[in-house]
Every structure is written in C-alpha cells, then in structure tokens.
Design an enzyme around this catalytic site. Sequence first.
Site, PDB file in Angstrom:
ATOM      1  N   GLU A 122      61.124  58.618   5.731  1.00  0.00           N
ATOM      2  CA  GLU A 122      59.915  59.101   5.051  1.00  0.00           C
ATOM      3  C   GLU A 122      58.676  58.727   5.849  1.00  0.00           C
ATOM      4  O   GLU A 122      58.710  57.857   6.705  1.00  0.00           O
ATOM      5  CB  GLU A 122      59.801  58.523   3.635  1.00  0.00           C
ATOM      6  CG  GLU A 122      60.144  57.056   3.494  1.00  0.00           C
ATOM      7  CD  GLU A 122      59.286  56.106   4.256  1.00  0.00           C
ATOM      8  OE1 GLU A 122      58.054  56.322   4.284  1.00  0.00           O
ATOM      9  OE2 GLU A 122      59.802  55.131   4.825  1.00  0.00           O
ATOM     10  N   GLU A 153      60.353  55.325   8.055  1.00  0.00           N
ATOM     11  CA  GLU A 153      60.717  56.454   8.922  1.00  0.00           C
ATOM     12  C   GLU A 153      62.215  56.736   8.922  1.00  0.00           C
ATOM     13  O   GLU A 153      62.656  57.736   9.462  1.00  0.00           O
ATOM     14  CB  GLU A 153      60.280  56.239  10.377  1.00  0.00           C
ATOM     15  CG  GLU A 153      58.809  56.022  10.597  1.00  0.00           C
ATOM     16  CD  GLU A 153      58.475  55.810  12.065  1.00  0.00           C
ATOM     17  OE1 GLU A 153      59.386  55.930  12.923  1.00  0.00           O
ATOM     18  OE2 GLU A 153      57.306  55.519  12.366  1.00  0.00           O
TER      19      GLU A 153
END
Length: 332
Positions: free
Chosen positions: A157, A300
């Site tokens: 994300e 991430e």
Amino acid sequence: MMQAARERWDFLTKPPGSLGKLEEIGIRLAGIQGTVFPKLEQRAVVVMCGDHGVTAEGVSAFPQEVTGLMIQNFVNGKAAVNVLARQVGCAVHVVDVGSRVEGELPGVRSKKVRAGTANFAQGPAMTPEEAQRAIAVGIEMVEELHQQGVQAVALGEMGIGNTTPSAALAAVLTGRPLAELVGRGTGIDDEKVLHKTRVIEQALAVNRPNALDPLDVLAKVGGLEIAGLVGVVLGAYQRKMVVVVDGVIAAAAALVACRMESGAQEVLFASHLSQEPAHRVLLQEMGLEPILMLDMRLGEGTGAVLALPILEASCRLVAEMATFADLGLDNT
C-alpha cells in the site's frame, strides 16, 4: 490434506519438527492448495494507493503530495518494494484506488473510487458504497491474477497518513485503548504522536463506528487503499490463494476482511512484525505469528515480499527432500 502433509514432513530425513515454523508453513500451504506438495512459483505484490483527508490535521511527517510522487516511483521501478520484488521474482502491480493524482499515470491501474477520503476527524472518511466499490477493485485485481496463474499475493500500500486510519480501525475492531496502538508512522515525534491520538479520539467520537459492522467501521475511519486490500484478501480467500500480510496497514485491512468473512484467516501469513505498536495487536487478533523480525515500518509490501522466499523454501523442502523410505527405512 494438512494431516497428510504433516505425515510427509515427519517422514522426511530429519528429526520430526526440526525445521520448526517451516514445517507449519508447509502444512498450512497444503491445506490452502489442497495438495501435500504446494507451489508458489507465481507471486505478485499488489500495491493499493490512496490519499487521506485526515492529513489536514497534521498527523504525518510528510505532505500528502508524496503519495503521488511515490506512485510514480513504483512505476519507475525505483521504490524499495520494486528492488526487493526483482530480487525474489515477484511482479509488482500498482493500483490507484483513491489518490489525489490528476489524470492517469502510465503503468498504474487507474481504478479510482474518489480522489482521497474525507477528513474523518470531521465526518465519515467515505460512504459505505464507496468502501464497497474499493473492495470490489481488490476482488477484481485478484481474479485477474488468479487467471494468470498467480498462487500468492503480497499486500502492499501507499498513502501518506494511512497509519492513522489503521490505528483507528485497530482500536474499534480490537477494543484496545489508543495509547497502545498509535505509532510514529513516517517518523513523527512524541508531541505529534499525542496529537495523532487526539485526532483519532475525535474521529471515533464524531463517527461512532459500529464495531459489529466491519463495513461501517471501514467506511467511517478507514481508507480507500485499505478497502482495496480488504478486497484482495476476500478475493484470494475465494480462490484459495495465499495472502502474505505486510505491516500495520495491510494487517488492519486483513482484520477487516476476517471480520467480514471469518474463513479468510485461513489463507493469511504474517510476513514480519513492524515497529508500529498496532501491528502486534492486529496480528494477535488474527492468531498470526510473524515470520521475520526486522524492525521495519516502511510499508509498500516490502516485508511481505521479503517473506515470500521463506514460504517457497517450505514448498521446496517437502517436495525435494528424501524420505526415510527413500533410504530403505520404514516409518516406525
């Protein structure tokens, strides 16, 4: 199938249980894939991206514009998750489900539900319908990956400020006090941590999310990229695909998914334990133990990607090691 896998592990040329968590991982993978010899040859990380209106409250060390800059960084292959994904042979899929970036960026899947959430300190982050649409984006993404033969999905994300909704979700869904959950996120100091806590307290008072209704909680104090990851988990569970959970944001999404569909927990693996205090609480709530302990807090999907070779190692061991029968011994 898990029992059959356990028997296979016990008859490999080693003392029973001597490979520790690798054996438990292999047994769980056997249950998910329905075979004693699971495979994780095709892997992907899905990086859901979205912006957060609550950044207007000063809860992050970075401005909201960094979300868009990082999306471009992913596309250019220069972010940490890109580097690690290349190392382990994992495809990176970047999905814009709710950023404030204008227009479409080449290499980014534009599935924008809205341009960022509203400031949930003042009212709901989004409507239930918007949350459902973001969930649908994740389900659609997983369906596409399943058709491509992907067997494991890592949750990634990007969204400046998203540790704030993650802590809010954790507080509502676990019932734990915010003081145990709110962390430093992008690196804020003690004073800002206290401010961040007060902002979340205000959001919970204003929105009064119903802990028994996960969609209500997600819509009121969640995020669009978090909702997208909820969809990834739900879609993967439907397709019996392995899901590797990253840090606190991915864990918050995973818990929401588990509250929507209790069986979803069966396909989840916790990649690591981050420095965000809510992460440990969320993993405990789902009964998950982290594979790695690296003091990471980047997000991430970095931790999830790093854990993929561990899961693959379990698959290789059960498939390639000799059994005692191969050595001419029985299993007594």
